[in-house]
Design a protein around this motif. Structure first.
Motif, PDB file in Angstrom:
ATOM      1  N   LEU A  44      21.208 -10.748  45.890  1.00 54.70           N
ATOM      2  CA  LEU A  44      22.349 -12.038  45.779  1.00 54.70           C
ATOM      3  C   LEU A  44      21.442 -12.697  46.771  1.00 54.70           C
ATOM      4  O   LEU A  44      22.076 -12.984  47.960  1.00 54.70           O
ATOM      5  N   SER A  45      20.762 -13.637  46.370  1.00 55.80           N
ATOM      6  CA  SER A  45      19.864 -14.660  47.313  1.00 55.80           C
ATOM      7  C   SER A  45      20.716 -15.862  47.618  1.00 55.80           C
ATOM      8  O   SER A  45      21.939 -16.186  46.814  1.00 55.80           O
ATOM      9  N   LEU A  46      20.606 -16.670  48.587  1.00 54.00           N
ATOM     10  CA  LEU A  46      21.158 -17.747  48.880  1.00 54.00           C
ATOM     11  C   LEU A  46      21.098 -18.815  47.446  1.00 54.00           C
ATOM     12  O   LEU A  46      22.216 -19.526  46.979  1.00 54.00           O
ATOM     13  N   GLU A  47      19.944 -18.581  46.616  1.00 54.83           N
ATOM     14  CA  GLU A  47      19.995 -19.287  45.512  1.00 54.83           C
ATOM     15  C   GLU A  47      20.769 -19.023  44.560  1.00 54.83           C
ATOM     16  O   GLU A  47      21.524 -19.955  43.981  1.00 54.83           O
ATOM     17  N   GLU A  48      21.143 -17.654  44.399  1.00 53.67           N
ATOM     18  CA  GLU A  48      22.136 -17.378  43.508  1.00 53.67           C
ATOM     19  C   GLU A  48      23.482 -17.599  43.925  1.00 53.67           C
ATOM     20  O   GLU A  48      24.485 -17.921  43.151  1.00 53.67           O
ATOM     21  N   PHE A  49      23.796 -17.540  44.945  1.00 51.90           N
ATOM     22  CA  PHE A  49      25.001 -18.161  45.441  1.00 51.90           C
ATOM     23  C   PHE A  49      25.233 -19.578  45.306  1.00 51.90           C
ATOM     24  O   PHE A  49      26.478 -20.004  44.944  1.00 51.90           O
ATOM     25  N   ASN A  50      24.198 -20.272  45.610  1.00 50.72           N
ATOM     26  CA  ASN A  50      24.496 -21.610  45.375  1.00 50.72           C
ATOM     27  C   ASN A  50      24.479 -22.069  43.752  1.00 50.72           C
ATOM     28  O   ASN A  50      25.228 -23.044  43.497  1.00 50.72           O
ATOM     29  N   LYS A  51      23.780 -21.422  42.883  1.00 51.14           N
ATOM     30  CA  LYS A  51      24.030 -21.349  41.401  1.00 51.14           C
ATOM     31  C   LYS A  51      25.596 -21.293  41.062  1.00 51.14           C
ATOM     32  O   LYS A  51      26.020 -22.115  40.165  1.00 51.14           O
ATOM     33  N   ARG A  52      26.021 -20.261  41.663  1.00 43.68           N
ATOM     34  CA  ARG A  52      27.639 -19.999  41.426  1.00 43.68           C
ATOM     35  C   ARG A  52      28.719 -20.793  42.171  1.00 43.68           C
ATOM     36  O   ARG A  52      29.955 -20.483  42.003  1.00 43.68           O
ATOM     37  N   LYS A  53      28.166 -21.760  43.086  1.00 42.45           N
ATOM     38  CA  LYS A  53      28.828 -22.485  44.095  1.00 42.45           C
ATOM     39  C   LYS A  53      29.834 -21.729  44.720  1.00 42.45           C
ATOM     40  O   LYS A  53      31.074 -22.001  44.999  1.00 42.45           O
ATOM     41  N   ILE A  54      29.280 -20.384  45.171  1.00 42.09           N
ATOM     42  CA  ILE A  54      30.001 -19.749  46.199  1.00 42.09           C
ATOM     43  C   ILE A  54      29.421 -19.345  47.508  1.00 42.09           C
ATOM     44  O   ILE A  54      28.047 -19.282  47.517  1.00 42.09           O
ATOM     45  N   GLY A  55      30.070 -19.316  48.760  1.00 42.36           N
ATOM     46  CA  GLY A  55      29.788 -19.041  50.064  1.00 42.36           C
ATOM     47  C   GLY A  55      30.657 -18.217  50.754  1.00 42.36           C
ATOM     48  O   GLY A  55      31.671 -18.144  50.493  1.00 42.36           O
ATOM     49  N   PRO A  56      30.206 -17.619  51.737  1.00 45.87           N
ATOM     50  CA  PRO A  56      30.970 -16.908  52.595  1.00 45.87           C
ATOM     51  C   PRO A  56      31.581 -17.658  53.666  1.00 45.87           C
ATOM     52  O   PRO A  56      31.055 -18.623  54.173  1.00 45.87           O
ATOM     53  N   ILE A  57      32.944 -17.185  54.125  1.00 47.64           N
ATOM     54  CA  ILE A  57      33.723 -17.790  54.954  1.00 47.64           C
ATOM     55  C   ILE A  57      34.215 -16.519  55.998  1.00 47.64           C
ATOM     56  O   ILE A  57      34.501 -15.770  55.500  1.00 47.64           O
ATOM     57  N   LEU A  58      33.965 -17.016  57.269  1.00 51.69           N
ATOM     58  CA  LEU A  58      34.370 -16.062  58.222  1.00 51.69           C
ATOM     59  C   LEU A  58      35.687 -16.170  58.875  1.00 51.69           C
ATOM     60  O   LEU A  58      35.945 -17.536  59.127  1.00 51.69           O
ATOM     61  N   PHE A  59      36.690 -15.350  58.960  1.00 55.98           N
ATOM     62  CA  PHE A  59      37.933 -15.471  59.712  1.00 55.98           C
ATOM     63  C   PHE A  59      38.218 -15.156  61.016  1.00 55.98           C
ATOM     64  O   PHE A  59      38.972 -15.581  61.749  1.00 55.98           O
ATOM     65  N   ARG A  60      37.306 -14.231  61.217  1.00 52.23           N
ATOM     66  CA  ARG A  60      37.235 -13.458  62.612  1.00 52.23           C
ATOM     67  C   ARG A  60      35.954 -12.933  62.971  1.00 52.23           C
ATOM     68  O   ARG A  60      35.046 -12.410  62.008  1.00 52.23           O
ATOM     69  N   GLU A  61      35.417 -13.173  64.215  1.00 49.09           N
ATOM     70  CA  GLU A  61      34.362 -12.577  64.783  1.00 49.09           C
ATOM     71  C   GLU A  61      34.307 -12.079  66.051  1.00 49.09           C
ATOM     72  O   GLU A  61      34.978 -12.643  66.879  1.00 49.09           O
ATOM     73  N   GLU A  62      34.238 -10.633  66.043  1.00 45.89           N
ATOM     74  CA  GLU A  62      34.571  -9.969  67.449  1.00 45.89           C
ATOM     75  C   GLU A  62      33.231  -9.537  68.107  1.00 45.89           C
ATOM     76  O   GLU A  62      32.405  -8.770  67.382  1.00 45.89           O
ATOM     77  N   LEU A  63      32.766  -9.762  69.324  1.00 45.32           N
ATOM     78  CA  LEU A  63      31.770  -9.352  69.744  1.00 45.32           C
ATOM     79  C   LEU A  63      31.950  -8.457  71.104  1.00 45.32           C
ATOM     80  O   LEU A  63      32.542  -9.018  71.924  1.00 45.32           O
ATOM     81  N   ASN A  64      31.566  -7.168  70.967  1.00 44.80           N
ATOM     82  CA  ASN A  64      31.639  -6.393  72.375  1.00 44.80           C
ATOM     83  C   ASN A  64      30.275  -6.505  72.790  1.00 44.80           C
ATOM     84  O   ASN A  64      28.928  -5.688  72.203  1.00 44.80           O
ATOM     85  N   TYR A  65      30.058  -6.697  74.036  1.00 45.55           N
ATOM     86  CA  TYR A  65      28.565  -6.615  74.779  1.00 45.55           C
ATOM     87  C   TYR A  65      28.707  -5.406  75.366  1.00 45.55           C
ATOM     88  O   TYR A  65      29.552  -5.007  76.115  1.00 45.55           O
ATOM     89  N   LEU A  66      27.489  -4.448  75.216  1.00 43.80           N
ATOM     90  CA  LEU A  66      27.303  -3.398  75.902  1.00 43.80           C
ATOM     91  C   LEU A  66      26.026  -3.363  76.826  1.00 43.80           C
ATOM     92  O   LEU A  66      26.213  -2.619  77.797  1.00 43.80           O
ATOM     93  N   ARG A  67      25.260  -4.077  76.686  1.00 40.69           N
ATOM     94  CA  ARG A  67      23.853  -4.047  77.528  1.00 40.69           C
ATOM     95  C   ARG A  67      23.129  -5.551  77.391  1.00 40.69           C
ATOM     96  O   ARG A  67      23.523  -6.163  76.532  1.00 40.69           O
TER      97      ARG A  67
END
Length: 147
Positions: A44-67
């Motif tokens: 599923l390349s970006l080209e394939e996504f563009n052909k289908r006019k579909i893209g990802p969208i994020l609702f939440r991003e959580e980052l835990n720093y350890l080092r």
């Protein structure tokens, strides 16, 4: 170290913050690249996504720093899917970022879905992509919703 590594690279000077360690937004960039690499390797390349006019969208991003991660260090980023809703194509991914010595430096979890980039509305992925998405590496605590 975890398997399912989809990004390896060097931390660049432009990714360093005023405290001389990896800036917060660079973690998200590395994880986005790892997800993109993973999907591309599955067919599923970006080209394939563009052909289908579909893209990802994020609702939440959580980052835990350890080092801390510093300039010129080499890192590796693993990706697994932790949750997937077959009916509405919502997903959750967990990324683990490792320092070059194998120590886990961060864990990033994202929740999202697929969007029709023309209509600007959430959409299901094409049925023929379901088999491809089933090949995404799954976490030990993976949950699939199919109702």
């Amino acid at each position: 170290m975890e398997s399912n590594i989809f990004y390896e690279g060097q931390v660049l000077w432009s990714q360093i913050d005023a405290n001389v360690h990896l800036r917060h937004s660079a973690y998200a960039d590395f994880c986005a690249q790892a997800r993109s690499n993973m999907l591309n390797q599955l067919g599923l390349s970006l080209e394939e996504f563009n052909k289908r006019k579909i893209g990802p969208i994020l609702f939440r991003e959580e980052l835990n720093y350890l080092r801390e991660i510093g300039l010129d260090e080499r890192i590796k980023v693993s990706v697994v899917i932790t949750k997937y809703n077959v009916q509405n194509s919502r997903f959750s991914f967990r990324h683990e970022i490792y320092k070059e010595n194998g120590i886990k430096a961060a864990v990033v979890v994202v929740d999202g879905a697929w969007m029709n980039i023309i209509e600007r509305k959430l959409t299901k992925i094409p049925d023929e992509w379901q088999d491809i998405l089933r090949k995404i590496p799954k976490s030990d605590d993976y949950t699939e919703i199919d109702s």
